[in-house]
Design a protein around this motif. Sequence first.
Motif, PDB file in Angstrom:
ATOM      1  N   PRO A   7       0.827  -1.203   0.000  1.00 52.23           N
ATOM      2  CA  PRO A   7       0.000   0.000   0.000  1.00 52.23           C
ATOM      3  C   PRO A   7       0.860   1.251   0.000  1.00 52.23           C
ATOM      4  N   PRO A   8       0.342   2.364  -0.557  1.00 52.25           N
ATOM      5  CA  PRO A   8       1.127   3.603  -0.561  1.00 52.25           C
ATOM      6  C   PRO A   8       1.323   4.140   0.848  1.00 52.25           C
ATOM      7  N   ALA A   9       2.349   4.939   0.996  1.00 49.08           N
ATOM      8  CA  ALA A   9       2.607   5.573   2.292  1.00 49.08           C
ATOM      9  C   ALA A   9       1.476   6.543   2.624  1.00 49.08           C
ATOM     10  N   PRO A  10       1.162   6.718   3.902  1.00 46.10           N
ATOM     11  CA  PRO A  10       0.112   7.679   4.277  1.00 46.10           C
ATOM     12  C   PRO A  10       0.459   9.091   3.800  1.00 46.10           C
ATOM     13  N   VAL A  11      -0.561   9.842   3.420  1.00 42.61           N
ATOM     14  CA  VAL A  11      -0.374  11.247   3.048  1.00 42.61           C
ATOM     15  C   VAL A  11      -0.374  12.075   4.327  1.00 42.61           C
ATOM     16  N   PHE A  49     -20.807  26.049  -2.120  1.00 48.33           N
ATOM     17  CA  PHE A  49     -20.656  24.801  -2.867  1.00 48.33           C
ATOM     18  C   PHE A  49     -19.224  24.332  -2.741  1.00 48.33           C
ATOM     19  N   PHE A  50     -19.045  23.030  -2.956  1.00 51.88           N
ATOM     20  CA  PHE A  50     -17.774  22.400  -2.646  1.00 51.88           C
ATOM     21  C   PHE A  50     -17.333  21.467  -3.761  1.00 51.88           C
ATOM     22  N   PHE A  51     -16.028  21.260  -3.828  1.00 57.43           N
ATOM     23  CA  PHE A  51     -15.462  20.197  -4.649  1.00 57.43           C
ATOM     24  C   PHE A  51     -14.346  19.552  -3.831  1.00 57.43           C
ATOM     25  N   LEU A  52     -13.915  18.386  -4.245  1.00 56.43           N
ATOM     26  CA  LEU A  52     -12.888  17.654  -3.514  1.00 56.43           C
ATOM     27  C   LEU A  52     -11.654  17.441  -4.378  1.00 56.43           C
ATOM     28  N   LYS A  53     -10.525  17.355  -3.720  1.00 59.93           N
ATOM     29  CA  LYS A  53      -9.278  16.927  -4.351  1.00 59.93           C
ATOM     30  C   LYS A  53      -8.869  15.614  -3.683  1.00 59.93           C
ATOM     31  N   PRO A  54      -8.301  14.665  -4.429  1.00 59.43           N
ATOM     32  CA  PRO A  54      -7.782  13.463  -3.783  1.00 59.43           C
ATOM     33  C   PRO A  54      -6.723  13.819  -2.744  1.00 59.43           C
ATOM     34  N   ALA A  55      -6.662  13.033  -1.670  1.00 55.48           N
ATOM     35  CA  ALA A  55      -5.693  13.322  -0.605  1.00 55.48           C
ATOM     36  C   ALA A  55      -4.270  13.350  -1.125  1.00 55.48           C
TER      37      ALA A  55
END
Length: 234
Positions: A7-11, A49-55
Amino acid sequence: MSFVFPPPAPVAVPVAGGGQFPVHRIYCVGRNYAEHAVEMGHTGREPPFFFLKPADTVLPVAEGEQGAMAYPTLTQNLHHEVELVVALGAGGRDVPPERALDLIWGYAIGLDMTRRDLQNDMKKQGRPWCIGKGFEQSAPIGPLHPRARTGEITRGAITLDVNGQRRQTGDIADLIWNVAETIAALSRAWTLAPGDLIYTGTPAGVGAVAAGDQLTASIEGLGSLRLRIDPPLS
């Protein structure tokens, strides 16, 4: 537990004075300063209003260092947007505004980097514009400052310079939807959690940057975030 690949390292985002803040989600507020709303073709206090970015779009820049962001693919119009970032140390649903500030762990300076041409093209077609906002390294962020040290940040100058020239200037007090209202609104749509980052919106003056440009984002009480735009990755 057995994984089919490592798994990838935690952000994580560095904390001023030491430590790492693990990132869960990144929420962003659109058009949350009146003058920026006008420059984007809108007026008035519209519902938030909102949008998200990947962590993993986070590009952490440690205290006292300069970060480097590669100019992204597919765009000819990369824009800067300086923002106050709020980091949550607790979560919940349907949080009332009067309790919302209790969720805050700390604050940071952030940049919501945007492939504006791709975003605008998607808007014209009535399609989602994740491609304009959620690409690699699109969320540079400086070190987090614990609220226990800063106190509540409700006002203070927010600026961005490109190559020593002022591009953006505003005051946190000018947020259309303040931090408490924003957290409350978000918690009605999502279950907030420790590790969530909220990019609270940008003042007027957004504009294009090119490879070689040097950006300095500043918020009163949080210092500065320095970022260099590098040529595209080959």
